[in-house]
Design a protein around this motif. Structure first.
Motif, PDB file in Angstrom:
ATOM      1  N   HIS A 165       0.820  -1.317   0.060  1.00 35.57           N
ATOM      2  CA  HIS A 165       0.222   0.089   0.108  1.00 35.57           C
ATOM      3  C   HIS A 165       0.801   1.296  -0.035  1.00 35.57           C
ATOM      4  O   HIS A 165       0.952   2.025   0.833  1.00 35.57           O
ATOM      5  N   ILE A 166       1.735   1.151  -1.082  1.00 29.91           N
ATOM      6  CA  ILE A 166       2.683   2.332  -1.084  1.00 29.91           C
ATOM      7  C   ILE A 166       2.285   3.838  -1.011  1.00 29.91           C
ATOM      8  O   ILE A 166       2.934   4.808  -0.433  1.00 29.91           O
ATOM      9  N   ILE A 167       1.044   4.134  -1.390  1.00 33.43           N
ATOM     10  CA  ILE A 167       0.700   5.420  -1.444  1.00 33.43           C
ATOM     11  C   ILE A 167       0.448   5.871   0.198  1.00 33.43           C
ATOM     12  O   ILE A 167       0.762   7.141   0.320  1.00 33.43           O
ATOM     13  N   PHE A 168       0.536   5.160   1.174  1.00 32.48           N
ATOM     14  CA  PHE A 168       0.333   5.572   2.443  1.00 32.48           C
ATOM     15  C   PHE A 168       1.818   5.884   2.758  1.00 32.48           C
ATOM     16  O   PHE A 168       1.789   7.082   3.384  1.00 32.48           O
ATOM     17  N   ASP A 169       2.737   5.027   2.540  1.00 33.45           N
ATOM     18  CA  ASP A 169       4.226   5.553   3.028  1.00 33.45           C
ATOM     19  C   ASP A 169       4.500   6.975   2.144  1.00 33.45           C
ATOM     20  O   ASP A 169       5.225   7.848   2.456  1.00 33.45           O
ATOM     21  N   TYR A 170       4.167   6.743   0.802  1.00 35.88           N
ATOM     22  CA  TYR A 170       4.752   7.977  -0.120  1.00 35.88           C
ATOM     23  C   TYR A 170       3.804   9.211   0.352  1.00 35.88           C
ATOM     24  O   TYR A 170       4.454  10.197   0.382  1.00 35.88           O
ATOM     25  N   SER A 171       2.622   9.116   0.757  1.00 39.32           N
ATOM     26  CA  SER A 171       1.920  10.449   1.352  1.00 39.32           C
ATOM     27  C   SER A 171       2.647  11.049   2.431  1.00 39.32           C
ATOM     28  O   SER A 171       2.761  12.138   2.528  1.00 39.32           O
ATOM     29  N   PHE A 172       3.168  10.341   3.437  1.00 34.29           N
ATOM     30  CA  PHE A 172       3.834  10.845   4.613  1.00 34.29           C
ATOM     31  C   PHE A 172       5.311  11.467   4.114  1.00 34.29           C
ATOM     32  O   PHE A 172       5.820  12.302   4.609  1.00 34.29           O
ATOM     33  N   LEU A 173       5.924  10.708   3.321  1.00 32.40           N
ATOM     34  CA  LEU A 173       7.058  11.039   2.911  1.00 32.40           C
ATOM     35  C   LEU A 173       7.035  12.269   1.741  1.00 32.40           C
ATOM     36  O   LEU A 173       8.097  13.275   2.089  1.00 32.40           O
ATOM     37  N   LYS A 174       6.181  12.449   1.053  1.00 33.48           N
ATOM     38  CA  LYS A 174       5.931  13.508   0.406  1.00 33.48           C
ATOM     39  C   LYS A 174       5.754  14.776   1.141  1.00 33.48           C
ATOM     40  O   LYS A 174       6.222  15.847   0.757  1.00 33.48           O
TER      41      LYS A 174
END
Length: 161
Positions: free
Chosen positions: A133-142
């Motif tokens: 569910h990479i969108i979860f991690d990406y949203s925090f990193l972004k």
């Protein structure tokens, strides 16, 4: 001293999970229909950053990253690892500790996300991010990168699909 042993144990478990996800991506790359088996996977498709975060909640606008684990894979080979705890600058709720195994003592002396994110952006380079569910991690990193006025546009490979 007890929290250091707890941290080392937690870190070992986290990196084991990251290795599992990186291995899962390799399996996904090698799955092919019979007609496609003669084609080779291009080297760029075998290069990615396997990433996993632990956070205080689900909302990148309100919640904080408390742990980052990443493995850089280039042409199918593990090249480097990035791991750090992150100080959220607030006490962890019991539910967060119960879910993640991370305690206040494990993050109290950790660096702030603003001190970490430039190094993580460099570590990632321009490689796509791989995760469950990479969108979860990406949203925090972004969000963390934008807060530090850094660019962080990446494509993603989701192991959840």
């Amino acid at each position: 001293m007890e929290h250091r042993a707890e941290y080392r144990e937690h870190r070992a478990e986290h990196m084991e999970q990251m290795e599992h996800r990186a291995g899962h991506a390799e399996q996904m790359e090698h799955r092919a229909e019979p007609a496609e088996q003669s084609r080779t996977v291009p080297p760029q498709a075998q290069s990615y950053i396997a990433v996993d975060l632990e956070t205080t909640g689900l909302n990148p606008k309100l919640d904080k990253i408390i742990e980052i684990g990443a493995i850089r894979v280039e042409q199918g080979q593990e090249m480097a690892r990035f791991h750090t705890m992150v100080n959220p600058r607030r006490p962890l709720e019991e539910r967060v500790t119960a879910l993640t195994g991370i305690t206040d003592q494990m993050v109290e002396n950790a660096p702030d996300i603003g001190d970490i994110i430039p190094g993580l952006v460099d570590f990632c380079g321009n490689l796509p991010l791989l995760g469950h569910h990479i969108i979860f991690d990406y949203s925090f990193l972004k969000r963390a990168a934008v807060n530090e006025r850094l660019g962080f546009e990446r494509s993603g490979i989701d192991t959840l699909k």
